[in-house]
Motif scaffolding. Structure first.
Motif, PDB file in Angstrom:
ATOM      1  N   HIS A   1      48.678  -2.697  33.739  1.00 53.49           N
ATOM      2  CA  HIS A   1      48.213  -3.008  32.336  1.00 53.49           C
ATOM      3  C   HIS A   1      46.576  -3.485  32.205  1.00 53.49           C
ATOM      4  CE1 HIS A   1      49.908  -7.034  33.423  1.00 53.49           C
ATOM      5  NE2 HIS A   1      49.000  -7.301  32.453  1.00 53.49           N
ATOM      6  N   VAL A   2      46.502  -4.166  33.266  1.00 52.84           N
ATOM      7  CA  VAL A   2      44.980  -4.559  33.136  1.00 52.84           C
ATOM      8  C   VAL A   2      43.898  -3.437  33.555  1.00 52.84           C
ATOM      9  CG1 VAL A   2      43.151  -6.005  34.398  1.00 52.84           C
ATOM     10  CG2 VAL A   2      45.633  -7.024  33.793  1.00 52.84           C
ATOM     11  N   LEU A   3      44.312  -2.435  34.480  1.00 50.38           N
ATOM     12  CA  LEU A   3      43.637  -1.171  34.880  1.00 50.38           C
ATOM     13  C   LEU A   3      43.611  -0.430  33.758  1.00 50.38           C
ATOM     14  CD1 LEU A   3      44.975  -0.668  38.303  1.00 50.38           C
ATOM     15  CD2 LEU A   3      42.620  -1.454  37.985  1.00 50.38           C
ATOM     16  N   GLU A   4      44.679  -0.127  32.956  1.00 47.62           N
ATOM     17  CA  GLU A   4      44.596   0.819  31.706  1.00 47.62           C
ATOM     18  C   GLU A   4      43.473   0.280  30.730  1.00 47.62           C
ATOM     19  OE1 GLU A   4      45.693   3.570  31.747  1.00 47.62           O
ATOM     20  OE2 GLU A   4      46.358   3.242  33.758  1.00 47.62           O
ATOM     21  N   GLU A   5      43.469  -1.249  30.405  1.00 48.43           N
ATOM     22  CA  GLU A   5      42.560  -1.816  29.432  1.00 48.43           C
ATOM     23  C   GLU A   5      41.182  -1.420  29.944  1.00 48.43           C
ATOM     24  OE1 GLU A   5      41.555  -6.319  28.197  1.00 48.43           O
ATOM     25  OE2 GLU A   5      43.639  -5.772  28.764  1.00 48.43           O
ATOM     26  N   TYR A   6      41.053  -1.682  31.234  1.00 47.28           N
ATOM     27  CA  TYR A   6      39.634  -1.595  31.842  1.00 47.28           C
ATOM     28  C   TYR A   6      39.269  -0.043  31.852  1.00 47.28           C
ATOM     29  CZ  TYR A   6      38.976  -6.536  31.783  1.00 47.28           C
ATOM     30  OH  TYR A   6      38.880  -7.801  31.236  1.00 47.28           O
ATOM     31  N   ARG A   7      40.094   0.761  32.007  1.00 44.92           N
ATOM     32  CA  ARG A   7      39.965   2.387  32.137  1.00 44.92           C
ATOM     33  C   ARG A   7      39.081   2.751  30.980  1.00 44.92           C
ATOM     34  NH1 ARG A   7      41.810   4.219  36.995  1.00 44.92           N
ATOM     35  NH2 ARG A   7      43.708   3.315  37.573  1.00 44.92           N
ATOM     36  N   ALA A   8      39.585   2.384  29.888  1.00 42.88           N
ATOM     37  CA  ALA A   8      38.962   2.766  28.439  1.00 42.88           C
ATOM     38  C   ALA A   8      37.515   1.802  28.383  1.00 42.88           C
ATOM     39  CB  ALA A   8      39.676   2.355  27.447  1.00 42.88           C
ATOM     40  N   GLN A   9      37.445   0.882  28.793  1.00 45.49           N
ATOM     41  CA  GLN A   9      36.178   0.101  28.686  1.00 45.49           C
ATOM     42  C   GLN A   9      35.051   0.797  29.794  1.00 45.49           C
ATOM     43  OE1 GLN A   9      35.836  -4.000  29.242  1.00 45.49           O
ATOM     44  NE2 GLN A   9      37.435  -4.461  27.836  1.00 45.49           N
ATOM     45  N   ALA A  10      35.677   1.338  30.909  1.00 41.81           N
ATOM     46  CA  ALA A  10      34.820   1.830  31.793  1.00 41.81           C
ATOM     47  C   ALA A  10      34.479   3.560  31.163  1.00 41.81           C
ATOM     48  CB  ALA A  10      35.460   2.326  33.233  1.00 41.81           C
ATOM     49  N   GLU A  11      35.208   4.059  30.511  1.00 39.70           N
ATOM     50  CA  GLU A  11      34.880   5.141  29.919  1.00 39.70           C
ATOM     51  C   GLU A  11      33.554   5.175  28.785  1.00 39.70           C
ATOM     52  OE1 GLU A  11      34.399   9.432  29.440  1.00 39.70           O
ATOM     53  OE2 GLU A  11      35.642   8.388  31.080  1.00 39.70           O
ATOM     54  N   GLU A  12      33.716   4.193  28.218  1.00 38.11           N
ATOM     55  CA  GLU A  12      32.952   3.826  26.992  1.00 38.11           C
ATOM     56  C   GLU A  12      31.569   3.559  27.824  1.00 38.11           C
ATOM     57  OE1 GLU A  12      33.627   0.765  24.426  1.00 38.11           O
ATOM     58  OE2 GLU A  12      35.571   1.656  24.103  1.00 38.11           O
ATOM     59  N   ARG A  13      31.435   2.846  28.821  1.00 39.29           N
ATOM     60  CA  ARG A  13      30.294   2.250  29.541  1.00 39.29           C
ATOM     61  C   ARG A  13      29.648   3.712  30.291  1.00 39.29           C
ATOM     62  NH1 ARG A  13      29.575  -3.187  31.880  1.00 39.29           N
ATOM     63  NH2 ARG A  13      29.888  -4.462  30.389  1.00 39.29           N
ATOM     64  N   ARG A  14      30.559   4.369  30.698  1.00 32.39           N
ATOM     65  CA  ARG A  14      30.013   5.671  31.379  1.00 32.39           C
ATOM     66  C   ARG A  14      29.012   6.351  30.451  1.00 32.39           C
ATOM     67  NH1 ARG A  14      30.860  10.813  31.819  1.00 32.39           N
ATOM     68  NH2 ARG A  14      32.529  10.940  30.398  1.00 32.39           N
ATOM     69  N   LYS A  15      29.750   6.674  29.262  1.00 33.75           N
ATOM     70  CA  LYS A  15      28.886   7.361  28.073  1.00 33.75           C
ATOM     71  C   LYS A  15      27.502   6.655  27.714  1.00 33.75           C
ATOM     72  CE  LYS A  15      33.172   9.424  26.260  1.00 33.75           C
ATOM     73  NZ  LYS A  15      33.975   9.540  25.236  1.00 33.75           N
TER      74      LYS A  15
ATOM     75  N   ALA B   1      36.995  -5.175  35.883  1.00 28.94           N
ATOM     76  CA  ALA B   1      38.351  -5.849  35.664  1.00 28.94           C
ATOM     77  C   ALA B   1      38.415  -7.039  36.825  1.00 28.94           C
ATOM     78  CB  ALA B   1      39.302  -4.765  36.061  1.00 28.94           C
ATOM     79  N   TYR B   2      37.420  -7.038  37.680  1.00 34.34           N
ATOM     80  CA  TYR B   2      37.591  -8.051  38.712  1.00 34.34           C
ATOM     81  C   TYR B   2      37.414  -9.519  37.988  1.00 34.34           C
ATOM     82  CZ  TYR B   2      32.860  -9.645  39.404  1.00 34.34           C
ATOM     83  OH  TYR B   2      31.334 -10.057  39.141  1.00 34.34           O
ATOM     84  N   ARG B   3      36.796  -9.827  36.942  1.00 38.72           N
ATOM     85  CA  ARG B   3      36.612 -11.032  36.203  1.00 38.72           C
ATOM     86  C   ARG B   3      37.740 -11.537  35.249  1.00 38.72           C
ATOM     87  NH1 ARG B   3      31.424  -9.593  33.740  1.00 38.72           N
ATOM     88  NH2 ARG B   3      30.369  -8.309  35.667  1.00 38.72           N
ATOM     89  N   ASP B   4      38.760 -10.500  35.151  1.00 41.96           N
ATOM     90  CA  ASP B   4      39.685 -10.871  34.153  1.00 41.96           C
ATOM     91  C   ASP B   4      40.844 -11.846  34.681  1.00 41.96           C
ATOM     92  OD1 ASP B   4      42.579 -10.452  33.017  1.00 41.96           O
ATOM     93  OD2 ASP B   4      41.325  -8.989  31.616  1.00 41.96           O
ATOM     94  N   PRO B   5      41.006 -12.954  33.984  1.00 44.39           N
ATOM     95  CA  PRO B   5      41.957 -13.775  34.581  1.00 44.39           C
ATOM     96  C   PRO B   5      43.266 -13.545  34.997  1.00 44.39           C
ATOM     97  CG  PRO B   5      41.646 -14.117  32.098  1.00 44.39           C
ATOM     98  CD  PRO B   5      40.702 -13.101  32.708  1.00 44.39           C
ATOM     99  N   ARG B   6      43.787 -12.559  34.391  1.00 47.42           N
ATOM    100  CA  ARG B   6      45.217 -11.992  34.805  1.00 47.42           C
ATOM    101  C   ARG B   6      45.291 -11.101  36.125  1.00 47.42           C
ATOM    102  NH1 ARG B   6      45.832  -7.986  29.678  1.00 47.42           N
ATOM    103  NH2 ARG B   6      43.570  -7.785  30.411  1.00 47.42           N
ATOM    104  N   VAL B   7      44.070 -11.120  36.750  1.00 47.54           N
ATOM    105  CA  VAL B   7      44.217 -10.623  38.307  1.00 47.54           C
ATOM    106  C   VAL B   7      44.324 -11.351  39.212  1.00 47.54           C
ATOM    107  CG1 VAL B   7      42.777  -9.167  39.698  1.00 47.54           C
ATOM    108  CG2 VAL B   7      42.739  -8.527  37.399  1.00 47.54           C
ATOM    109  N   PRO B   8      45.195 -11.402  40.283  1.00 47.56           N
ATOM    110  CA  PRO B   8      45.300 -12.627  41.466  1.00 47.56           C
ATOM    111  C   PRO B   8      43.812 -12.821  42.059  1.00 47.56           C
ATOM    112  CG  PRO B   8      47.016 -11.009  41.440  1.00 47.56           C
ATOM    113  CD  PRO B   8      46.061 -10.492  40.573  1.00 47.56           C
ATOM    114  N   TRP B   9      43.658 -13.855  42.423  1.00 47.55           N
ATOM    115  CA  TRP B   9      42.368 -14.188  43.227  1.00 47.55           C
ATOM    116  C   TRP B   9      42.115 -13.380  44.310  1.00 47.55           C
ATOM    117  CZ3 TRP B   9      41.982 -15.607  48.086  1.00 47.55           C
ATOM    118  CH2 TRP B   9      43.135 -16.097  48.800  1.00 47.55           C
ATOM    119  N   PHE B  10      43.084 -13.009  45.336  1.00 45.64           N
ATOM    120  CA  PHE B  10      43.011 -12.123  46.366  1.00 45.64           C
ATOM    121  C   PHE B  10      42.531 -10.594  45.883  1.00 45.64           C
ATOM    122  CE2 PHE B  10      47.345 -12.305  45.524  1.00 45.64           C
ATOM    123  CZ  PHE B  10      47.956 -11.066  45.447  1.00 45.64           C
TER     124      PHE B  10
END
Length: 121
Positions: free
Chosen positions: A73-87, A15-24
């Motif tokens: 909302h960004v975290l929830e989106e990437y939690r699903a992706q993380a689960e897919e990648r984990r598998k 998620a750190y690359r997502d543009p909706r996340v603040p730079w800090f």
């Protein structure tokens, strides 16, 4: 708890690359993930008690703070992706690994030169 920590690290990594996340939040998350995956610790593990304290306190605290900085909302989106990648298996980013190792080598060289200057003058 360790499994959840590992999962949250993967979420931050994705998620750190997502543009909706603040730079800090991106910078903080990148530092936490880099430290967690770095082969070099702030306090080496062979030092009794203190060696494992950074792994038991600093990494979970950093993940907790980083997760609080990200929009939910960004975290929830990437939690699903993380689960897919984990598998499908662990991600490998050789460039990031090489960068972290290069930074530690540079820090070691700088420290050696600093000590050398102190004792030779």
């Amino acid at each position: 708890m360790a499994k959840r920590l590992k999962s949250n690290l993967m979420v931050l990594y994705l998620a750190y690359r997502d543009p909706r996340v603040p730079w800090f939040a991106k910078v903080f998350a990148l530092c936490v993930v880099a430290y967690a995956f770095s082969p070099v610790d702030l306090i080496p593990d062979f030092i009794p008690v203190l060696g494992y304290l950074d792994d038991l306190i600093l990494v979970p605290l950093g993940v907790y703070i980083a997760l609080r900085l990200f929009p939910s909302h960004v975290l929830e989106e990437y939690r699903a992706q993380a689960e897919e990648r984990r598998k499908s298996g662990k991600p490998r980013n050789w460039l990031t690994g090489a960068l972290i190792i290069a930074l530690w080598i540079l820090a070691g060289i700088w420290a050696c030169l600093y000590v050398y200057r102190i004792f030779m003058h």
